[in-house]
Design a protein around this motif. Structure first.
Motif, short mmCIF file in Angstrom:
data_model
loop_
_atom_site.label_atom_id
_atom_site.label_comp_id
_atom_site.label_asym_id
_atom_site.label_seq_id
_atom_site.Cartn_x
_atom_site.Cartn_y
_atom_site.Cartn_z
N VAL A 78 30.49 46.82 56.44
CA VAL A 78 29.96 46.66 55.08
C VAL A 78 30.78 45.54 54.46
O VAL A 78 32.01 45.59 54.47
CB VAL A 78 30.10 47.95 54.26
N MET A 79 30.10 44.53 53.94
CA MET A 79 30.78 43.43 53.27
C MET A 79 31.11 43.86 51.84
O MET A 79 30.34 44.62 51.23
CB MET A 79 29.91 42.19 53.26
N LYS A 131 28.50 49.42 43.82
CA LYS A 131 27.04 49.41 43.97
C LYS A 131 26.71 48.76 45.30
O LYS A 131 27.32 47.76 45.70
CB LYS A 131 26.35 48.60 42.88
N ASP A 132 25.71 49.30 45.98
CA ASP A 132 25.10 48.67 47.14
C ASP A 132 24.15 47.62 46.56
O ASP A 132 23.15 47.94 45.94
CB ASP A 132 24.34 49.72 47.95
N LEU A 133 24.49 46.35 46.74
CA LEU A 133 23.78 45.28 46.04
C LEU A 133 22.35 45.07 46.54
O LEU A 133 21.46 44.76 45.75
CB LEU A 133 24.57 43.98 46.13
N GLY A 163 31.40 58.89 53.96
CA GLY A 163 30.11 59.17 54.62
C GLY A 163 29.00 58.27 54.13
O GLY A 163 28.16 57.81 54.92
N VAL A 164 28.99 57.98 52.84
CA VAL A 164 27.97 57.10 52.27
C VAL A 164 28.10 55.69 52.85
O VAL A 164 27.11 55.07 53.23
CB VAL A 164 28.08 57.07 50.72
N LEU A 165 29.33 55.18 52.92
CA LEU A 165 29.55 53.84 53.48
C LEU A 165 29.22 53.81 54.97
O LEU A 165 28.67 52.82 55.47
CB LEU A 165 30.98 53.39 53.23
#
Length: 181
Positions: A78-79, A131-133, A163-165
């Motif tokens: 994840v960036m 936030k997930d952009l 877990g979400v990431l």
């Protein structure tokens, strides 16, 4: 000799050289470093790996998801773009805050293949929000805005997001298991 001395002793003119400009460790640089270090600490506490990018165009680093059962690296990333503040977030209230983005950054974040999250943080109070952009800007309500709004309760960036990431970093369509024998 007297004539020679009289002619050779001229009034001395002393010119001071200007001081070279000093290199300053700006407050904005300190704030940036504190923010990145805060986010790195949270990610390490999740059990994941943080890889800071030294040549960056709008992403400060990447999280590599680590399988915490056996501490194996997964090559699922994840960036992360980190924005730190010293005192007050933009448009901050007791329950919400916002961050204004540049259009070029949004285009960059959405144009890549890896998921990108924005983390805004105030290291002095151990606060960070995320936030997930791609999800955020793909929502029609947010698509044409340049502002990311955060809910201080729902968007808290802390160890509970592991877990979400990990799910965010999962390849679309499931896991690759290799060729059938």
């Amino acid at each position: 000799i007297e004539n020679y001395l009289a002619e050779s002793v001229l009034p001395l003119k002393i010119t001071l050289m200007p001081q070279p400009p000093k290199k300053i460790y700006a407050t904005s640089q300190k704030t940036e470093r504190l923010g990145v270090n805060f986010v790195e600490r949270v990610i390490i506490e999740m059990g994941f790996a943080w890889n800071e990018l030294h040549v960056e165009f709008g992403v400060d680093g990447q999280i590599e998801i680590i399988n915490t059962a056996d501490d194996s690296a997964t090559n699922r990333i994840v960036m992360v773009q980190v924005k730190g503040v010293l005192q007050k977030f933009q448009s901050e209230s007791d329950t919400h805050l916002s961050y204004s983005c540049e259009k070029a950054h949004i285009d960059y974040w959405l144009g890549g293949t890896a998921p990108v999250i924005l983390v805004v943080c105030r290291p002095s109070t151990n606060e960070a929000y995320w936030k997930d952009l791609k999800t955020y800007f793909n929502d029609p309500a947010n698509h044409n805005t340049l502002t990311v709004r955060f809910d201080k309760r729902a968007d808290r960036f802390d160890q509970s997001l592991a877990g979400v990431l990990a799910n965010l970093a999962s390849p679309e369509g499931g896991h690759y298991l290799g060729n059938l024998p």
